[in-house]
Scaffold this motif. Structure first.
Motif, PDB file in Angstrom:
ATOM      1  N   CYS A  66      -0.008  -3.777   4.655  1.00  0.00           N
ATOM      2  CA  CYS A  66      -1.084  -2.884   5.075  1.00  0.00           C
ATOM      3  C   CYS A  66      -2.136  -3.663   5.857  1.00  0.00           C
ATOM      4  CB  CYS A  66      -1.731  -2.237   3.863  1.00  0.00           C
ATOM      5  SG  CYS A  66      -0.690  -1.003   3.082  1.00  0.00           S
ATOM      6  N   CYS A  94      -2.125  -4.938   0.430  1.00  0.00           N
ATOM      7  CA  CYS A  94      -1.011  -5.867   0.537  1.00  0.00           C
ATOM      8  C   CYS A  94      -0.930  -6.418   1.960  1.00  0.00           C
ATOM      9  CB  CYS A  94       0.292  -5.167   0.153  1.00  0.00           C
ATOM     10  SG  CYS A  94       0.826  -3.894   1.314  1.00  0.00           S
ATOM     11  N   CYS A 117      -1.018   1.642  -0.070  1.00  0.00           N
ATOM     12  CA  CYS A 117       0.359   2.147  -0.122  1.00  0.00           C
ATOM     13  C   CYS A 117       0.894   2.214  -1.542  1.00  0.00           C
ATOM     14  CB  CYS A 117       1.264   1.290   0.750  1.00  0.00           C
ATOM     15  SG  CYS A 117       1.534  -0.386   0.118  1.00  0.00           S
ATOM     16  N   ARG A 130       2.113  -0.180  -3.246  1.00  0.00           N
ATOM     17  CA  ARG A 130       3.121  -1.200  -3.504  1.00  0.00           C
ATOM     18  C   ARG A 130       2.602  -2.225  -4.505  1.00  0.00           C
ATOM     19  NH1 ARG A 130       6.124  -2.279   2.175  1.00  0.00           N
ATOM     20  NH2 ARG A 130       4.279  -1.270   2.939  1.00  0.00           N
ATOM     21  N   CYS A 151      -1.414  -2.403  -4.328  1.00  0.00           N
ATOM     22  CA  CYS A 151      -2.133  -2.092  -3.095  1.00  0.00           C
ATOM     23  C   CYS A 151      -2.833  -0.744  -3.215  1.00  0.00           C
ATOM     24  CB  CYS A 151      -1.142  -2.080  -1.933  1.00  0.00           C
ATOM     25  SG  CYS A 151      -1.909  -1.618  -0.373  1.00  0.00           S
TER      26      CYS A 151
HETATM   27 ZN   LIG Z   1      -0.046  -1.792   1.056  1.00  0.00          ZN
END
Ligand SMILES: [Zn+2]
Ligand SMILES: [Zn+2]
Length: 46
Positions: free
Chosen positions: A41, A38, A22, A24, A19
């Motif tokens: 988000c 993601c 973030c 991730r 992502c």
């Molecule tokens: Zn994210």
């Protein structure tokens, strides 16, 4: 950046994307390609 490991959302599938927001690592199911984010988000945006 390495993408080895599990999706950090479901922890059940291999992560294929990172992502931009973030950072991730997430699997296909939890990746929104058009938003480049993601699902966690993307859900936070309208
Ligand atoms: Zn994210
Ligand atoms: Zn997932």
């Amino acid at each position: 950046m390495s993408l080895t490991g599990l999706c950090q959302v479901c922890e059940a599938a291999t992560a294929d994307h990172a992502c931009d927001r973030c950072g991730r690592a997430v699997c296909d199911d939890h990746w929104n390609g058009s938003a480049r984010a993601c699902s966690a988000c993307d859900a936070g945006r309208s």
